[in-house]
Design an enzyme around this catalytic site. Structure first.
Site, PDB file in Angstrom:
ATOM      1  CG  HIS A 259      -2.243   0.665   0.958  1.00 44.37           C
ATOM      2  ND1 HIS A 259      -2.491   1.435  -0.157  1.00 44.37           N
ATOM      3  CD2 HIS A 259      -3.403   0.692   1.677  1.00 44.37           C
ATOM      4  CE1 HIS A 259      -3.731   1.898  -0.119  1.00 44.37           C
ATOM      5  NE2 HIS A 259      -4.300   1.462   0.986  1.00 44.37           N
TER       6      HIS A 259
ATOM      7  CG  ASP B 144      -2.837   4.977  -4.475  1.00 41.22           C
ATOM      8  OD1 ASP B 144      -2.165   4.953  -3.420  1.00 41.22           O
ATOM      9  OD2 ASP B 144      -2.757   5.892  -5.324  1.00 41.22           O
TER      10      ASP B 144
END
Length: 421
Positions: free
Chosen positions: A392, A396
């Site tokens: 992450h 995204d």
């Protein structure tokens, strides 16, 4: 007589030390030339150490799981005169030979229990009476047993006709709380220590590294693989004898190659120290493979240049090499994105751990036939979930969703897998 000191050789690849993972000999053993003495592991490659001469093992220089520096003394052999070049023993305290990896030992600090759980002096003491047979005891003994929480059926009576006396009850209670457990079940107080070594230690280190560095996001999507399974079945029926059997994995590899073409950032490594994502042109797909020693990840290199059959053959070859321990270091490193699958044991949802320093991993869950609504009726469909994790820090949630939805589209409409461009 002479002494031969066998040192850990240079195992290549710039390795300065290796982990001792196996001993095949013990002190006192007689060995022949080329007898395998033990094995060390570097990264994920295991290297066997043969004896250069005949002799008798007099000293082992490390224990299982120890890190051994290249050039340090590993084994000392007593040899006949002329049996080999005698080297000056390295000044180091002797290390006791370790047991084989499968062996375990009790911790040295473990003390024996204060009360040893031994049976009574009579034969079969403490065993329950047959179902329906009532114990013979006086009201006073019954009251005392009830207050102590003792089932009198488990107490052996030494009085006339098997009558349970106060002494019998006292002896039973003296055995401690474990005396009241069910027949055939005894409390286990042992604690065994199993040293984490070799491949299992490498896995532990890799998992800890991934967990410490990567904040993951996991995205789960269901996929209708009915058409894909029909295609796979038909292709297997028509394949040539020299072609491998197709599983789901080659199709998924093709889908990943297609999907990362539009999202090259997912086919790469994140160097968090340099702050860059290295996007690879070649798609090197790691195939997580369970072996007897633990999880290994052989790599299908340049999947973008392989057709379906070539990819299937390479997956079969690499998986077999990983399981029988013949996979090379090159075959076990360099993946840019990984697939993990437990087949029929795949569960409904998993949370795959990313293969550091990669940024994405695709998890395959088990396939199930489920009733699905087509707008007019429920029809049976072969459904399968994909559980995919992403780093992450650089991927995204939206990018993850786009990637997985593209995989879904390709697998649900398998003709797209064969379209160029």
């Amino acid at each position: 007589m002479a002494e031969k000191v066998i040192k850990l050789p240079d195992v290549g690849e710039g390795v300065a030390e290796a982990e001792l993972v196996e001993w095949h000999v013990k002190v006192g053993d007689l060995v022949r030339e080329d007898t395998v003495l033990g094995a060390v592991m570097t990264d994920k490659a295991t290297v066997e150490i043969p004896s250069p001469v005949e002799g008798k093992v007099t000293w082992l220089g490390a224990g299982i799981g120890d890190m051994v520096a290249v050039g340090s003394a590993l084994v000392r052999l007593e040899t006949a005169d002329g049996g080999g070049e005698a080297e000056t023993p390295v000044a180091a305290p002797p290390v006791a030979a370790s047991p084989p990896p499968a062996a375990t030992k009790k911790p040295e600090h473990e003390k024996a229990p204060a009360v040893t759980m031994t049976p009574f002096h009579w034969s079969g003491g403490g065993a329950p009476r047959p179902e329906g047979e009532k114990p013979v005891a006086s009201p006073a003994v019954r009251l005392r047993a009830r207050e102590a929480g003792v089932d009198l059926r488990r107490v052996h009576g030494t009085g006339p006709a098997g009558r349970i006396t106060h002494d019998d009850l006292s002896a039973f209670i003296a055995q401690g709380p474990g005396a009241a457990v069910a027949v055939g079940r005894k409390p286990k107080t042992n604690v065994d220590e199993v040293k984490v070594v070799g491949l299992r230690r490498r896995i532990a280190e890799k998992m800890a590294l991934a967990h410490a560095h990567i904040p993951p996001i996991t995205y789960v999507e269901e996929v209708d693989v009915t058409a894909l399974e029909d295609l796979r079945t038909n292709l297997n029926k028509k394949k040539r004898d020299d072609q491998p059997k197709l599983t789901l994995l080659p199709f998924l590899v093709r889908a990943i190659v297609n999907a990362v073409a539009a999202q090259p950032g997912l086919n790469g490594h994140y160097d968090d120290e340099a702050g860059v994502v290295r996007q690879h042109g070649g798609v090197h797909v790691g195939i997580a493979t369970q072996t007897s020693g633990g999880l290994m990840v052989p790599v299908v290199r340049h999947a973008e240049a392989r057709d379906l059959w070539d990819c299937a053959g390479e997956i079969t070859r690499l998986s077999a090499a990983a399981r029988d321990g013949t996979a090379t270091r090159e075959e076990l490193t360099g993946s840019t994105i990984t697939i993990t699958s437990l087949g029929p044991l795949g569960g409904i949802v998993t949370t795959p751990i990313i293969n550091y320093p990669e940024v994405a991993i695709v998890g395959v869950n088990k396939m199930m036939v489920r009733p699905m609504w087509n707008g007019a009726a429920f029809v049976p469909k072969k459904m399968m979930n994909l559980s995919s994790s992403f780093d992450h820090r650089v991927v995204d949630g939206y990018e993850a969703a786009v990637f997985v939805q593209r995989l879904k589209e390709l697998l649900e409409t398998p003709a797209l897998l064969f379209m160029e461009g």
